[in-house]
Design a protein around this motif. Structure first.
Motif, PDB file in Angstrom:
ATOM      1  N   PHE A   1     -42.511  20.940  34.882  1.00 56.86           N
ATOM      2  CA  PHE A   1     -41.543  21.543  33.946  1.00 56.86           C
ATOM      3  C   PHE A   1     -40.901  20.480  33.046  1.00 56.86           C
ATOM      4  O   PHE A   1     -39.693  20.490  32.804  1.00 56.86           O
ATOM      5  N   THR A   2     -41.718  19.555  32.583  1.00 54.14           N
ATOM      6  CA  THR A   2     -41.175  18.461  31.791  1.00 54.14           C
ATOM      7  C   THR A   2     -40.660  18.974  30.449  1.00 54.14           C
ATOM      8  O   THR A   2     -41.216  19.895  29.849  1.00 54.14           O
ATOM      9  N   GLY A   3     -39.573  18.358  30.039  1.00 54.20           N
ATOM     10  CA  GLY A   3     -38.913  18.787  28.812  1.00 54.20           C
ATOM     11  C   GLY A   3     -37.838  19.821  29.089  1.00 54.20           C
ATOM     12  O   GLY A   3     -36.923  19.997  28.290  1.00 54.20           O
ATOM     13  N   GLY A   4     -37.931  20.508  30.226  1.00 52.62           N
ATOM     14  CA  GLY A   4     -36.931  21.520  30.568  1.00 52.62           C
ATOM     15  C   GLY A   4     -35.680  20.870  31.146  1.00 52.62           C
ATOM     16  O   GLY A   4     -35.749  19.801  31.746  1.00 52.62           O
ATOM     17  N   THR A   5     -34.544  21.522  30.935  1.00 49.64           N
ATOM     18  CA  THR A   5     -33.307  21.030  31.555  1.00 49.64           C
ATOM     19  C   THR A   5     -32.614  22.183  32.275  1.00 49.64           C
ATOM     20  O   THR A   5     -32.731  23.348  31.871  1.00 49.64           O
TER      21      THR A   5
ATOM     22  N   ASP B   1     -47.405  18.165  34.361  1.00 48.46           N
ATOM     23  CA  ASP B   1     -47.899  16.951  33.716  1.00 48.46           C
ATOM     24  C   ASP B   1     -48.678  16.178  34.776  1.00 48.46           C
ATOM     25  O   ASP B   1     -48.092  15.623  35.708  1.00 48.46           O
ATOM     26  N   ASP B   2     -50.018  16.186  34.622  1.00 55.41           N
ATOM     27  CA  ASP B   2     -50.858  15.501  35.612  1.00 55.41           C
ATOM     28  C   ASP B   2     -51.613  14.339  34.971  1.00 55.41           C
ATOM     29  O   ASP B   2     -52.712  13.988  35.380  1.00 55.41           O
ATOM     30  N   ASP B   3     -50.974  13.733  33.972  1.00 54.06           N
ATOM     31  CA  ASP B   3     -51.620  12.623  33.263  1.00 54.06           C
ATOM     32  C   ASP B   3     -51.784  11.371  34.121  1.00 54.06           C
ATOM     33  O   ASP B   3     -52.660  10.561  33.868  1.00 54.06           O
ATOM     34  N   ASP B   4     -50.893  11.203  35.103  1.00 56.24           N
ATOM     35  CA  ASP B   4     -50.883   9.954  35.853  1.00 56.24           C
ATOM     36  C   ASP B   4     -50.833  10.229  37.356  1.00 56.24           C
ATOM     37  O   ASP B   4     -49.865   9.888  38.035  1.00 56.24           O
ATOM     38  N   PRO B   5     -51.875  10.874  37.897  1.00 50.78           N
ATOM     39  CA  PRO B   5     -51.835  11.221  39.313  1.00 50.78           C
ATOM     40  C   PRO B   5     -51.779   9.969  40.191  1.00 50.78           C
ATOM     41  O   PRO B   5     -52.337   8.939  39.793  1.00 50.78           O
ATOM     42  N   PRO B   6     -51.143   9.978  41.374  1.00 48.91           N
ATOM     43  CA  PRO B   6     -50.485  11.141  41.978  1.00 48.91           C
ATOM     44  C   PRO B   6     -49.019  11.275  41.593  1.00 48.91           C
ATOM     45  O   PRO B   6     -48.238  11.856  42.341  1.00 48.91           O
TER      46      PRO B   6
ATOM     47  N   ASP C   1     -54.700  20.097  48.080  1.00 46.89           N
ATOM     48  CA  ASP C   1     -55.538  19.545  47.024  1.00 46.89           C
ATOM     49  C   ASP C   1     -55.151  19.983  45.615  1.00 46.89           C
ATOM     50  O   ASP C   1     -55.905  19.744  44.674  1.00 46.89           O
ATOM     51  N   HIS C   2     -53.967  20.598  45.492  1.00 47.45           N
ATOM     52  CA  HIS C   2     -53.419  20.831  44.147  1.00 47.45           C
ATOM     53  C   HIS C   2     -51.929  20.534  44.195  1.00 47.45           C
ATOM     54  O   HIS C   2     -51.283  20.882  45.178  1.00 47.45           O
ATOM     55  N   PRO C   3     -51.382  19.913  43.147  1.00 52.37           N
ATOM     56  CA  PRO C   3     -49.938  19.642  43.165  1.00 52.37           C
ATOM     57  C   PRO C   3     -49.124  20.934  43.171  1.00 52.37           C
ATOM     58  O   PRO C   3     -49.609  21.981  42.732  1.00 52.37           O
TER      59      PRO C   3
ATOM     60  N   ARG D   1     -52.789  29.157  39.006  1.00 50.72           N
ATOM     61  CA  ARG D   1     -51.781  28.516  39.855  1.00 50.72           C
ATOM     62  C   ARG D   1     -50.556  28.093  39.041  1.00 50.72           C
ATOM     63  O   ARG D   1     -49.419  28.291  39.435  1.00 50.72           O
ATOM     64  N   ILE D   2     -50.806  27.515  37.894  1.00 60.11           N
ATOM     65  CA  ILE D   2     -49.675  27.012  37.105  1.00 60.11           C
ATOM     66  C   ILE D   2     -48.856  28.176  36.555  1.00 60.11           C
ATOM     67  O   ILE D   2     -47.625  28.154  36.575  1.00 60.11           O
TER      68      ILE D   2
END
Ligand code: WTA
Length: 653
Positions: free
Chosen positions: A75-79, A65-70, A469-471, A43-44
């Motif tokens: 695409f963190t870090g991307g600009t 980044d699913d460290d702190d659901p929900p 059930d998936h982000p 999926r990713i």
């Protein structure tokens, strides 16, 4: 919900199916039947593949980044810059290509190329900057369907500022609440809008709203009708003047993928609308990829989404998705029946529209207006049809395909929400076998299921709650300023699953049938309105003691607003008061929220704990046999209301 539910029975499928037309299947953008399994297996990776179709200023470090659901982040870090993706990257190869064939309601027309749009967006971005709007700034937009509306949105995106567009049908009160909640410092509006031959006093409403929104320092006014408007020097500025003065050179700011692109307010189950927050990289990935796949977008297509940009459909499928894909679109300002009831077909014929996307309520209105209107126009260019906003009944689906789609064009029934940002459940034109009334299934990369009260998947054929059930990249990130409400509303009923708030049934063939809202949110002509919002507006009227509002089934608008009102002691109800109550709601929320019927009643049905039993009122409104009344405290009141509702319905509009 469960077996024997009338809503479910009513949607039972009668067997008609349509396979993809051979010519569509042959050249389709998505033609590999394994696409769903391929996306589900990774999926990713699938979403990264879609994100790579955009231009990034710097690549992302982490896709999900699913460290702190929900509180998911993509695409963190991307600009990237959203406006640059919608405009600049097309200039070299297709600067002269038309972005919008714009048509005004009075009949004026303008072809706006990508180069034109780019130039105007750069200028207006500089103009906004001169008013203090910077990266992270907040701009409110309250306009009709004029080119300056997408220009203002894209100018914000270019600067890295966030916008909130408030639909032009909302009242001054509603606009003020949204501007204040959003923290807007600048408002972009227009003198008046055209709608069905009438002038909508946008600036006058905006002026009233500004009285209550002290944080908004400037109001930039687009001149559309040229009608007289009040003016406050120092605060008010003409759009064309600031645009003309501004420089055309305006570098696009590289923004963090998770930077807020916009918030859009939507009705929830309490009186206070929710500011749904969308960010940059994930949102654009979702809007652009679904626009391309669901509508099978080809280079020679002429695409038309006949929605209003004031709603999420217009954000994703008039502005961001189509422009990111370099598409040529039609944009129409006015009402569908002006000056005649074939206005849309005349426009579709003139521009040779090949993809048409609209709401079932519009389709049902056209059905009512008669087959001869579309038949009088050459609509042979249409190859793909889309529907959005509410369940489409099979009869309207078939009519749409036959009378607008020439009996050929497949209908994409697309289910999604303000919160989802882009289409979630829909057929794909080149692959899906269609069942009228069903939205087919989740798109590649989306995982949607139907669960029962216990959170477990229900067997095929049974109704339940639709959950995801998936982000996914274009998901809302939060409710502006209220993380707790975000968690409570969407993520607490079934842990780890996003609760859509819709009922759904999956048939034995795996096709999804949407069953409408399961909460106190109504869907009137594809507009979401909460019963409680309208009740609060009614109770705000000095004559009203108590009010209950329900949505009753309506053949054209999907649901119609039925209000039950108890007056204060000593107040006598008459036609004039009822008219005044309707106007009061229009002033508080907007004309779209005016009740279709108001029944004055000495009392409302309540449970012993004092909760109004709206379900019973719905039964009364739809003249159904009354449901379970065992928990009712004041039983006699229901039959009294039923009598009143039949003798005294106060229908209008
Ligand atoms: C409803 C509009 C059935 C649903 C994009 C959802 C639909 C709400 C469909 C969101 C469809 C939208 N079939 N129901 N194809 N599309 N809905 O936020 O109840 O204005 O929850 O977004 O509209 O409305 P919203």
């Amino acid at each position: 919900m469960g077996e024997g539910d009338p809503a479910i029975d009513a949607l039972q499928h009668d067997g008609a199916t349509y396979s993809p037309p051979a010519d569509v299947a042959a050249g389709a953008v998505v033609s590999d039947p394994a696409v769903w399994t391929r996306a589900a297996d990774d999926r990713i990776g699938w979403w990264e593949e879609q994100a790579r179709r955009l231009d990034w200023a710097s690549p992302w470090a982490r896709a999900l980044d699913d460290d702190d659901p929900p509180f998911f982040r993509w695409f963190t870090g991307g600009t990237l810059n959203v406006a640059a993706n919608c405009l600049d990257r097309h200039l070299a190869e297709r600067g002269d290509r038309v972005a919008f064939h714009w048509e005004g309601e009075p009949g004026d027309r303008m072809d706006i190329t990508y180069a034109d749009l780019h130039g105007r967006v750069c200028r207006f971005a500089n103009a906004l900057r001169a008013l203090g709007v910077e990266r992270g700034g907040r701009v409110a937009i309250y306009m009709g369907m004029v080119p300056e509306l997408p220009i203002a949105m894209l100018a914000c995106a270019r600067l890295g500022a966030a916008h909130t567009v408030v639909f032009g049908g909302f009242s001054a009160e509603a606009l003020a609440d949204r501007m204040n909640d959003f923290g807007a410092t600048v408002l972009v509006t227009q003198d008046e809008g055209w709608r069905a031959g009438k002038r909508i006093p946008l600036k006058a409403n905006a002026d009233a709203a500004l009285e209550r929104a002290p944080g908004v320092a400037h109001s930039v006014v687009c001149r559309r009708t040229g009608g007289d408007v009040a003016w406050r020097d120092g605060r008010d500025l003409w759009f064309h003047e600031v645009e003309a003065l501004a420089a055309e050179e305006c570098p696009a700011e590289a923004m963090d993928a998770e930077q807020m692109l916009f918030a859009l307010y939507t009705s929830g189950t309490t009186g206070k609308p929710k500011g749904i927050v969308h960010t940059s990289g994930g949102y654009l990935t979702g809007a652009a990829s679904t626009h391309r796949m669901v509508f099978d977008l080809h280079d020679d297509d002429i695409y038309w989404c006949a929605a209003d940009i004031g709603w999420i459909t217009g954000h994703s499928y008039i502005v961001y998705g189509p422009l990111a894909n370099g598409a040529t679109s039609v944009m129409y300002e006015g009402g569908p029946g002006f000056p005649a009831q074939d206005r849309l077909w005349e426009i579709a014929e003139r521009y040779r529209v090949s993809i048409l996307y609209m709401a079932p309520t519009a389709i049902r209105t056209f059905m009512k207006w008669g087959d001869s209107l579309p038949a009088a126009h050459d609509l042979s260019s249409i190859r793909i049809l889309g529907s959005v906003g509410e369940p489409i009944n099979p009869e309207a689906w078939e009519w749409y395909r036959d009378h607008i789609g020439g009996g050929r064009a497949p209908v994409m029934d697309t289910w999604w929400q303000t919160e989802t940002g882009s289409i979630m459940i829909s057929p794909l034109p080149g692959l899906s076998t269609l069942k009228p009334g069903s939205a087919s299934g989740p798109l590649p990369g989306i995982s949607a299921r139907v669960v029962g009260e216990d959170g477990r998947e229900v067997p095929a054929g049974r109704g339940g709650y639709l959950v995801i059930d998936h982000p996914w990249p274009s998901m809302l990130r939060t409710i502006l300023g209220d993380d707790q409400r975000y968690v409570d509303t969407y993520w607490s009923r079934f842990p780890g699953m996003y609760l859509a708030g819709d009922g759904c049934r999956v048939d034995s063939g795996g096709d999804y049938w949407l069953l409408g809202r399961i909460d106190d949110v109504m869907n009137v002509s594809g507009h979401r309105l909460s019963t409680i919002e309208i009740e609060s507006a009614l109770v705000d009227h000095p004559a009203v003691a108590e009010a209950a509002v329900v949505g009753r089934a309506d053949p054209v608008t999907g649901e119609a607003i039925a209000a039950f009102v108890t007056l204060r002691d000593g107040v006598t109800g008459d036609e004039a008061l009822i008219a005044d109550l309707r106007d009061h709601v229009a002033r508080q929320i907007g004309a779209i929220a005016k009740p279709a019927s108001i029944v004055l009643t000495p009392d409302l049905p309540k449970t012993r704990s004092g909760k109004i039993m709206r379900r019973l009122l719905r039964d009364v409104s739809e003249h159904r046999q009354l449901g379970d009344v065992t928990t009712l405290a004041n039983e006699e009141v229901v039959s009294a209301i039923a009598d009143l509702a039949t003798t005294n319905p106060h229908q209008e509009d």
